[in-house]
Scaffold this active site. Structure first.
Site, PDB file in Angstrom:
ATOM      1  N   ASN A 164       0.812  -1.221   0.000  1.00 23.00           N
ATOM      2  CA  ASN A 164       0.000   0.000   0.000  1.00 23.00           C
ATOM      3  C   ASN A 164       0.847   1.274   0.000  1.00 23.00           C
ATOM      4  O   ASN A 164       0.471   2.274  -0.600  1.00 23.00           O
ATOM      5  CB  ASN A 164      -1.000  -0.004   1.159  1.00 23.00           C
ATOM      6  CG  ASN A 164      -0.338  -0.118   2.516  1.00 23.00           C
ATOM      7  OD1 ASN A 164       0.775  -0.624   2.659  1.00 23.00           O
ATOM      8  ND2 ASN A 164      -1.023   0.353   3.543  1.00 23.00           N
ATOM      9  N   GLU A 201       4.412  -3.986  12.768  1.00 18.19           N
ATOM     10  CA  GLU A 201       3.437  -2.916  12.573  1.00 18.19           C
ATOM     11  C   GLU A 201       2.284  -3.535  11.791  1.00 18.19           C
ATOM     12  O   GLU A 201       2.382  -3.741  10.580  1.00 18.19           O
ATOM     13  CB  GLU A 201       4.065  -1.741  11.819  1.00 18.19           C
ATOM     14  CG  GLU A 201       3.257  -0.457  11.921  1.00 18.19           C
ATOM     15  CD  GLU A 201       2.294  -0.274  10.774  1.00 18.19           C
ATOM     16  OE1 GLU A 201       1.108  -0.629  10.964  1.00 18.19           O
ATOM     17  OE2 GLU A 201       2.705   0.202   9.714  1.00 18.19           O
ATOM     18  N   CYS A 258      -3.319   1.458   6.779  1.00 16.01           N
ATOM     19  CA  CYS A 258      -3.504   0.815   8.078  1.00 16.01           C
ATOM     20  C   CYS A 258      -4.069   1.767   9.122  1.00 16.01           C
ATOM     21  O   CYS A 258      -4.702   1.329  10.085  1.00 16.01           O
ATOM     22  CB  CYS A 258      -2.196   0.203   8.565  1.00 16.01           C
ATOM     23  SG  CYS A 258      -0.841   1.385   8.723  1.00 16.01           S
ATOM     24  N   GLU A 289       8.142   2.407  13.955  1.00 19.29           N
ATOM     25  CA  GLU A 289       8.819   2.669  12.689  1.00 19.29           C
ATOM     26  C   GLU A 289       8.996   4.166  12.500  1.00 19.29           C
ATOM     27  O   GLU A 289       8.951   4.683  11.395  1.00 19.29           O
ATOM     28  CB  GLU A 289       8.028   2.049  11.540  1.00 19.29           C
ATOM     29  CG  GLU A 289       7.955   0.536  11.647  1.00 19.29           C
ATOM     30  CD  GLU A 289       7.971  -0.151  10.308  1.00 19.29           C
ATOM     31  OE1 GLU A 289       7.590   0.474   9.318  1.00 19.29           O
ATOM     32  OE2 GLU A 289       8.374  -1.321  10.262  1.00 19.29           O
TER      33      GLU A 289
END
Length: 479
Positions: free
Chosen positions: A151, A249, A283, A461
């Site tokens: 994505n 994640e 997300c 991250e």
């Protein structure tokens, strides 16, 4: 023109000649773009061996030298952003402006890691007796196996690569087969910036086979994964079995809490952009919209209008705000959630299904969709839609809002809209999420941590926390 696709192992680009390949298609037109070479078991092993061999030298390179190299990478990324973005739009579907912005944002992450990598300090601990010296030092832990999603193919992968390389760790990256061009471009950035062979390696192929081989390798010391919760659980179990350091994640199902005192017009404008960004394949996309009774109807009407006004089409066309879903499987998964909610009594206020013919396209286009009065047992209230679908329900009290928001096992992003400082403080403290956005959205900056809680994963991250996975702590005491 769409670029040639390749593997990148030990400083060499390996094309599709004589290899198993996978066709790559434009999700907006369904037209073929190119052939992606797959890595075999021997290629995976070669990449791991190259990274392991490179670790001996790269870990001892001055942090200032590593910083200079990463700055060159960032400069090249900015220079090549238009061409990288165009190819990304072709194989990913997102609008060109969004694709270019992704590259530029990633360049900022590289620059930030370039500087923070110079500041991975240790400390001196005062001793209990004379003549003893106690040092705590932080050292690169070793080879990293990283798995990045389709994505945000450039941005997500670059976060992992920049942090690992700045910390002194070589990386073997398994990229997303659906949208590969951006990562091949990334390999060229590192190559042209002068990164030593083996410090960055890029693989494609059968995901389950490559992930298992990488994680089971005794030479791999760190695992970094961004993706779905089910796959994350599998990889975490495998990594745990082999005592590997991990960052996960994972997916979310972000709640939105809109209170009666909110600026509804501002909330609608922001949320419509966030909901349709990358066709909802994000997300941290807002998905569960819990709106207080006093403004529920007004918000629903305004939000339906805003979603209906979004221009959908091929990402290379002028003015397009939303492109297609990545493939037909994703389309069918999104449509199944919409159909289930409607079968259970949800009211359709906007969108609802495929719109390719209406816009003269053959691709996987799903209309921005708003469902109201969605019952609690509808699948869309429990499963991350990962598409342009918003599920709307109402609440009366703050306690009820928090109960609805925290009801799921996910805890990545969340959104709150209120003019009350008291409500903002209470809800900010009460939400079970790794990131809480109040009256805006501000999670993409490199200096900020990016991660979740509960089933949405662990580790970061972003921010200085992103280095933690790639560094070990060593105590040295001596007389």
């Amino acid at each position: 023109m769409y670029p040639e696709l390749s593997l990148y192992i030990a400083g060499r680009f390996i094309d599709a000649q004589g290899r198993r390949t996978q066709p790559v298609h434009d999700p907006a037109t369904l037209q073929p773009l190119g052939l992606l070479p797959w890595a075999e078991a021997e290629d995976v092993e070669a990449a791991v061996q190259a990274a392991h061999a490179a670790f001996a030298g790269w870990r001892r390179v001055s942090p200032l030298e590593r910083s200079d190299l990463l700055r060159r990478v960032a400069a090249l990324a900015r220079e090549r952003a238009p061409e990288i973005g165009r190819a990304m739009t072709q194989d990913n579907g997102k609008p060109l402006a969004d694709a270019v912005a992704e590259v530029l944002n990633a360049a900022e992450h590289v620059e930030w890691h370039a500087e923070e990598g110079r500041r991975v300090y240790g400390r001196v601990v005062p001793a209990r007796q004379p003549g003893v010296r106690q040092l705590v030092v932080r050292e690169p832990i070793g080879v990293c196996a990283a798995f990045s999603p389709w994505n945000f193919p450039f941005g997500q992968a670059m976060k992992k690569a920049a942090a690992a390389i700045a910390a002194g760790c070589p990386i073997v990256l398994k990229g997303p087969e659906e949208s590969p061009s951006a990562l091949v471009a990334m390999a060229h950035l590192f190559h042209d910036a002068g990164l030593p062979p083996g410090v960055f390696n890029l693989l494609w192929g059968v995901p389950a086979d490559i992930s298992r081989q990488l994680i089971e390798s005794p030479l791999v010391r760190v695992v970094s994964f961004t993706g779905s919760v089910p796959v994350g659980r599998q990889l975490a179990a495998l990594a745990g079995r082999h005592m590997k350091r991990m960052t996960m994640e994972l997916g979310g199902h972000a709640p939105v809490l809109v209170f009666d005192d909110a600026d509804v017009d501002a909330a609608v404008a922001l949320l419509a952009r966030l909901k349709t960004r990358n066709a909802g394949q994000v997300c941290v996309s807002p998905t569960r919209f819990h709106v207080q009774s006093g403004v529920h109807d007004r918000f629903a009407a305004a939000f339906a209008d805003a979603l209906g006004a979004v221009k959908v089409g091929h990402g290379l066309e002028d003015g397009v705000q939303m492109g297609p879903l990545i493939h037909e499987r994703r389309f069918q998964a999104v449509q199944a959630l919409v159909d289930d909610a409607r079968a259970r009594g949800a009211e359709l206020l906007a969108g609802g299904g495929r719109i390719g013919k209406q816009i003269g396209a053959e691709g996987h286009f799903h209309a921005p969709t708003l469902l109201a009065h969605v019952p609690a047992d509808a699948r869309v209230m429990h499963e991350e839609p990962f598409g342009p679908v918003a599920a709307l329900s109402r609440f009366d009290t703050v306690d009820e809002a928090l109960q609805q928001a925290n009801a799921l096992p996910f805890g990545l992003a969340s959104y709150v809209f209120t003019r009350s400082l008291q409500t903002a403080n209470r809800v900010g403290d009460g939400l079970e999420a790794g990131m809480v956005n109040i009256n805006h959205s501000g999670m993409a900056h490199p200096e900020l941590p990016f991660g979740g809680v509960k089933d949405s994963g662990f580790g970061s991250e972003g921010g200085t926390e992103s280095f933690d996975s790639f560094l070990s702590t060593k105590l040295i005491t001596q007389i």
